[in-house]
Structures are given as structure tokens and as C-alpha cells.
Enzyme design. Structure first.
Site, PDB file in Angstrom:
ATOM      1  N   ASP A 103      -6.103  -3.616  -2.094  1.00  0.00           N
ATOM      2  CA  ASP A 103      -4.871  -3.280  -1.152  1.00  0.00           C
ATOM      3  C   ASP A 103      -4.286  -4.515  -0.578  1.00  0.00           C
ATOM      4  O   ASP A 103      -5.033  -5.450  -0.067  1.00  0.00           O
ATOM      5  CB  ASP A 103      -5.551  -2.329  -0.182  1.00  0.00           C
ATOM      6  CG  ASP A 103      -4.594  -1.879   0.585  1.00  0.00           C
ATOM      7  OD1 ASP A 103      -3.594  -2.418   1.195  1.00  0.00           O
ATOM      8  OD2 ASP A 103      -4.586  -0.490   0.872  1.00  0.00           O
ATOM      9  N   SER A 121       0.697  -1.102  -0.047  1.00  0.00           N
ATOM     10  CA  SER A 121      -0.100  -0.074  -0.047  1.00  0.00           C
ATOM     11  C   SER A 121       0.902   1.278   0.085  1.00  0.00           C
ATOM     12  O   SER A 121       1.818   1.390  -0.872  1.00  0.00           O
ATOM     13  CB  SER A 121      -0.908  -0.071   1.138  1.00  0.00           C
ATOM     14  OG  SER A 121      -2.040   1.003   0.949  1.00  0.00           O
TER      15      SER A 121
END
Length: 312
Positions: free
Chosen positions: A168, A54
Site C-alpha cells: 500500500d 490506495s
């Protein structure tokens, strides 16, 4: 004779300075990774490989491309107005923001490159929503990997690639210590900003509430009647904190499994995942926490060296 004993104990060798670095997820809190990298370099550590998830994938990728300082300078200009300008809202049922505008803005000063052409080994992790499996990017477009890794579920548009729906990486591996490429004699270093200091947050809210109750201001007394103390306890905060707790637990388990030589554990009480307009404050926190973690590692290493020398 002394040289032989020192060689056996490993004391004739210079201190290891090469590090394999892993940067965690954490939204805007991940800007602390910049401060962490700065301190590591100032202390003489040489980053020989990187893995990230991320925001950690973004910072790590920008660093691997040699553009970290440019990125930091760009972040200084991000305020609430600029954040709104970079937010390309969508009417889709599975995401709120497309996420293309922010990537395009960064690519203006960090050109896209094939991951395998970066000067140091780098990888980013994402999650395949279809299978629930971790996806590790070690080749291909740097920014496709970053864009997939930062695809916060329900917020950013997922990345469709090879029949996968990528979201993510923090969902499955928020601090991918097990994915960074290792070299002989390097140190494993992890920077984890995935956690919140919830106890400190609750203490702060309690103090504010107590001050509000004791205030004699007429306006404050009216607010006390209109706004309940538990206004922030709702469906959104319940889901958000629950998700954060699960991510944090996964990160702790990974650290226990991989046992990094240095773990910079940064739990924040004041800043959240969308505080991108506070980059310098977040970078400062990263610097402070990393300096403390490195000092602790050096002290422990020196104690071990002295003990070995004493045993000899």
C-alpha cells in the site's frame, strides 16, 4: 486606464477552473472521493490530472478511464454477502486475502488500459517493502498500478514486480500531492480521507456505555457484568489506531509542504476502512465536505479580489 489596472490585478481574467486532483488512501472511506469529484464537476472545475494512493488510486483510475458512474452503480450492489463472495482468502503467512477477485470484478466494466493512454495524466503510488521507497506508476497497466497501491500490509497479497515487493502506498505517501502532474494556471486540490475523528468516536462510545449502565433491563445488566467497557482496547485496535495515526500525520505533513489551493479534509467518526457496503452514505459525506471546502475557497478568493480592487 481602468482596463490596465484590472489587467495588472489579474481581475480581467476568468476564474481558474482547471485542477490537479489528488485522492488519498483510506479504505472504504475513500468512496467519499466519488462525492468529491461529483461536486467539483458540478461547480465547473475541470480535472486535468490525477494522482492517487490506495483507494484514491482506484477511484482516480476509474475516473480517468471514464467509468466512475458505472463504478458507483456497481458499489450500490455491494452488501456484506457480496463482500464475502469477492474475498479470496489465502493461507499465506504474509497476507489474508489474494485480492485478485475484486480486481477481476471491476475489470468486467472497467477494461484495463495503459496509463499513458488515459485521456488525462494519472499516477498511483505504492511502497516497495524491500527498500522502503515510494514507487510511482505513470506508465503500464492501470490495474497493476491500482492493485499494487491498494495492497494493505498483511491483508492483501503484495505485488511482485521487477524484484520489488509492492504494498500500500499509504505507508509512505498517503496523499501524493507532490506526484500529480501540474499545468500552468491550474489549482492543486487534495481530498484526504486518511484520518479518523477519534475524539468523536470516544464520545460516542462513552454515551453508549453510560446508557448501558443506566439501563434497568435485566439483559443489559447481565451484559454489563460480562462485557467490560474497554473490550475494544486490545492488540489489534492498538496496532490499527497507531498505524492510522502515523498515516494521518504523514498526510498532514504533505499538505503543509505542498499547500493545496483546496484541501477537503474528511475525518470520519462512524465509518471504517471496511465499510464498503455503505457506499452511498460515504459518497454523501464526500459531497458535503467538498461543497463546504469549495465554498470556503470561493469566499476567500472573492475577499482577495475585493481587497485588490480597494487597494487600487
Amino acid at each position: 486606464m481602468l482596463e490596465k489596472l484590472l489587467r495588472i490585478a489579474g481581475m480581467d481574467k476568468p476564474e481558474r477552473k482547471d485542477i490537479a486532483l489528488t485522492l488519498s488512501s483510506g479504505g472504504a472511506r475513500g468512496l467519499a472521493h466519488i462525492g468529491a469529484i461529483e461536486v467539483l464537476e458540478e461547480q465547473g472545475y475541470h480535472i486535468t490530472s490525477l494522482s492517487g494512493c490506495s483507494m484514491g488510486a482506484l477511484i482516480g483510475g476509474v475516473y480517468a478511464a471514464g467509468k466512475l458512474q458505472e463504478f458507483r452503480e456497481w458499489m450500490k450492489g455491494i452488501d456484506r454477502k457480496k463482500m464475502l463472495e469477492l474475498t479470496d482468502f489465502s493461507l499465506s503467512l504474509n497476507h489474508i486475502v489474494k485480492g485478485d477477485r475484486i480486481i477481476e470484478a471491476i475489470m468486467e466494466f472497467v477494461p484495463d488500459v495503459a496509463i499513458e493512454d488515459l485521456p488525462i495524466p494519472y499516477c498511483a503510488v505504492a511502497t516497495d517493502w524491500t527498500s522502503g521507497r515510494e514507487v510511482v506508476f505513470r506508465t503500464g497497466s492501470l490495474f497493476e498500478a491500482i492493485r499494487a497501491s491498494i495492497s494493505l500490509p498483511s491483508f492483501y497479497k503484495p505485488v511482485h514486480r521487477g524484484g520489488m515487493i509492492l504494498i500500500d502506498g499509504g505507508v509512505v505517501n498517503p496523499i501524493p500531492l507532490n506526484r500529480v502532474e501540474r499545468h500552468k494556471g491550474d489549482l492543486l486540490v487534495g481530498v484526504d480521507v486518511s484520518g479518523h475523528d477519534y475524539k468523536a468516536q470516544e464520545n460516542m462510545k462513552h454515551e453508549i456505555s453510560e446508557r448501558r449502565k443506566s439501563s434497568k433491563s435485566l439483559a443489559t445488566q447481565i451484559l454489563n457484568k460480562l462485557i467490560p467497557d474497554n473490550i475494544d482496547f486490545n492488540y489489534y485496535t492498538m496496532l490499527s489506531r497507531t498505524s492510522s495515526m502515523m498515516i494521518r500525520q504523514n498526510a498532514k505533513l504533505m499538505a503543509q509542504l505542498m499547500k493545496p489551493d483546496i484541501l477537503v479534509d474528511i475525518q470520519m467518526s462512524r465509518y471504517g476502512g471496511f465499510d464498503y457496503d455503505k457506499s452511498e452514505k460515504l459518497i454523501a459525506i464526500g459531497r458535503q465536505k467538498t461543497q463546504k471546502a469549495v465554498s470556503k475557497y470561493v469566499e476567500q478568493s472573492q475577499r482577495k479580489t475585493k481587497k485588490t480592487h480597494f487597494d487600487l
